[in-house]
Design a protein around this motif. Sequence first.
Motif, PDB file in Angstrom:
ATOM      1  N   THR A 128       0.866  -1.173   0.000  1.00 41.59           N
ATOM      2  CA  THR A 128       0.000   0.000   0.000  1.00 41.59           C
ATOM      3  C   THR A 128       0.904   1.223   0.000  1.00 41.59           C
ATOM      4  O   THR A 128       2.121   1.099   0.158  1.00 41.59           O
ATOM      5  CB  THR A 128      -0.898   0.054   1.258  1.00 41.59           C
ATOM      6  OG1 THR A 128      -0.104   0.426   2.382  1.00 41.59           O
ATOM      7  CG2 THR A 128      -1.589  -1.271   1.511  1.00 41.59           C
ATOM      8  N   ASP A 181     -10.626  -8.389  -5.368  1.00 41.40           N
ATOM      9  CA  ASP A 181     -10.693  -7.097  -6.047  1.00 41.40           C
ATOM     10  C   ASP A 181      -9.864  -6.112  -5.224  1.00 41.40           C
ATOM     11  O   ASP A 181     -10.335  -5.585  -4.217  1.00 41.40           O
ATOM     12  CB  ASP A 181     -12.147  -6.649  -6.155  1.00 41.40           C
ATOM     13  CG  ASP A 181     -12.332  -5.321  -6.870  1.00 41.40           C
ATOM     14  OD1 ASP A 181     -11.342  -4.554  -7.010  1.00 41.40           O
ATOM     15  OD2 ASP A 181     -13.473  -5.037  -7.273  1.00 41.40           O
ATOM     16  N   LYS A 203      -8.813  -3.126  -5.867  1.00 42.86           N
ATOM     17  CA  LYS A 203      -9.311  -1.749  -5.860  1.00 42.86           C
ATOM     18  C   LYS A 203     -10.392  -1.576  -4.783  1.00 42.86           C
ATOM     19  O   LYS A 203     -10.356  -0.649  -3.977  1.00 42.86           O
ATOM     20  CB  LYS A 203      -9.855  -1.364  -7.239  1.00 42.86           C
ATOM     21  CG  LYS A 203     -10.296   0.079  -7.317  1.00 42.86           C
ATOM     22  CD  LYS A 203     -10.730   0.479  -8.706  1.00 42.86           C
ATOM     23  CE  LYS A 203     -11.134   1.942  -8.685  1.00 42.86           C
ATOM     24  NZ  LYS A 203     -11.547   2.420  -9.969  1.00 42.86           N
ATOM     25  N   ALA A 204     -11.347  -2.510  -4.758  1.00 45.03           N
ATOM     26  CA  ALA A 204     -12.414  -2.459  -3.754  1.00 45.03           C
ATOM     27  C   ALA A 204     -11.846  -2.653  -2.355  1.00 45.03           C
ATOM     28  O   ALA A 204     -12.268  -1.984  -1.409  1.00 45.03           O
ATOM     29  CB  ALA A 204     -13.467  -3.529  -4.050  1.00 45.03           C
ATOM     30  N   GLY A 247      -8.847  -1.832  -1.339  1.00 40.65           N
ATOM     31  CA  GLY A 247      -8.189  -0.567  -0.993  1.00 40.65           C
ATOM     32  C   GLY A 247      -9.180   0.480  -0.533  1.00 40.65           C
ATOM     33  O   GLY A 247      -8.948   1.182   0.459  1.00 40.65           O
ATOM     34  N   GLU A 248     -10.297   0.588  -1.240  1.00 39.57           N
ATOM     35  CA  GLU A 248     -11.329   1.556  -0.860  1.00 39.57           C
ATOM     36  C   GLU A 248     -11.892   1.245   0.522  1.00 39.57           C
ATOM     37  O   GLU A 248     -12.077   2.136   1.342  1.00 39.57           O
ATOM     38  CB  GLU A 248     -12.444   1.581  -1.912  1.00 39.57           C
ATOM     39  CG  GLU A 248     -12.007   2.206  -3.222  1.00 39.57           C
ATOM     40  CD  GLU A 248     -13.045   2.054  -4.339  1.00 39.57           C
ATOM     41  OE1 GLU A 248     -14.143   1.494  -4.088  1.00 39.57           O
ATOM     42  OE2 GLU A 248     -12.736   2.477  -5.464  1.00 39.57           O
ATOM     43  N   SER A 250      -5.300   4.311  -1.205  1.00 35.73           N
ATOM     44  CA  SER A 250      -5.530   4.664  -2.601  1.00 35.73           C
ATOM     45  C   SER A 250      -4.995   3.589  -3.547  1.00 35.73           C
ATOM     46  O   SER A 250      -5.481   3.457  -4.665  1.00 35.73           O
ATOM     47  CB  SER A 250      -4.893   6.019  -2.938  1.00 35.73           C
ATOM     48  OG  SER A 250      -3.506   5.991  -2.723  1.00 35.73           O
ATOM     49  N   LYS A 251      -3.997   2.827  -3.091  1.00 42.06           N
ATOM     50  CA  LYS A 251      -3.444   1.756  -3.912  1.00 42.06           C
ATOM     51  C   LYS A 251      -3.191   0.518  -3.070  1.00 42.06           C
ATOM     52  O   LYS A 251      -2.610   0.608  -1.994  1.00 42.06           O
ATOM     53  CB  LYS A 251      -2.115   2.190  -4.534  1.00 42.06           C
ATOM     54  CG  LYS A 251      -2.222   2.985  -5.783  1.00 42.06           C
ATOM     55  CD  LYS A 251      -0.856   3.110  -6.417  1.00 42.06           C
ATOM     56  CE  LYS A 251      -1.023   3.613  -7.844  1.00 42.06           C
ATOM     57  NZ  LYS A 251       0.257   3.717  -8.528  1.00 42.06           N
ATOM     58  N   LYS A 293      -1.905  -3.574  -3.936  1.00 40.66           N
ATOM     59  CA  LYS A 293      -1.520  -4.598  -4.910  1.00 40.66           C
ATOM     60  C   LYS A 293      -0.674  -5.638  -4.203  1.00 40.66           C
ATOM     61  O   LYS A 293      -0.221  -5.420  -3.070  1.00 40.66           O
ATOM     62  CB  LYS A 293      -0.752  -3.982  -6.078  1.00 40.66           C
ATOM     63  CG  LYS A 293       0.580  -3.379  -5.688  1.00 40.66           C
ATOM     64  CD  LYS A 293       1.310  -2.801  -6.880  1.00 40.66           C
ATOM     65  CE  LYS A 293       2.692  -2.297  -6.448  1.00 40.66           C
ATOM     66  NZ  LYS A 293       3.473  -1.821  -7.558  1.00 40.66           N
TER      67      LYS A 293
END
Length: 149
Positions: A50, A67, A69-70, A72-73, A78-79, A81
């Motif tokens: 992150t 997911d 992206k989800a 992270g939200e 914000s990121k 992986k």
Amino acid sequence: MFTLDELQTYLKDSNSDFEIIAHETPIISTQDAAKYFDIEKAAPTLILQTEQGLIAFIVSSQRGRIDFKALGEELGYSKVKMADKSKVLEVIGYHPGAVPFIGHGLPCIFDNRLLVLDYIYGGSGDELHTLKIAPSDVTRLNNVIKFID
């Protein structure tokens, strides 16, 4: 970073409900894992990158594709992986795929789906050993920053 003996001593001293299962070859696939334990109780420890650094994600193998992206939200990043393999080894001293439930020293995200199971199976820090442990002990012995549903 714990050696296998240090992990076993730590878990005993912490009154954890666990077993260390030896196998002759590393577990690479679910077919390999099925020889040793119920794969529906498998829970890999993924190391995520992150913007605030590395975090461990102990996740049910039953969850399927993640997911990022989800995730992270949901976590406020914000990121998010998968962390680079060399970074994982450099920061925590374990190879991806052998990252233990306990002893990695990272903030942790824990999958609530695992809490309904009597035991979960995952990394011990040694690719020739799997840790069988009560999920409540994993949460108790880690710095869990978030539980996800």
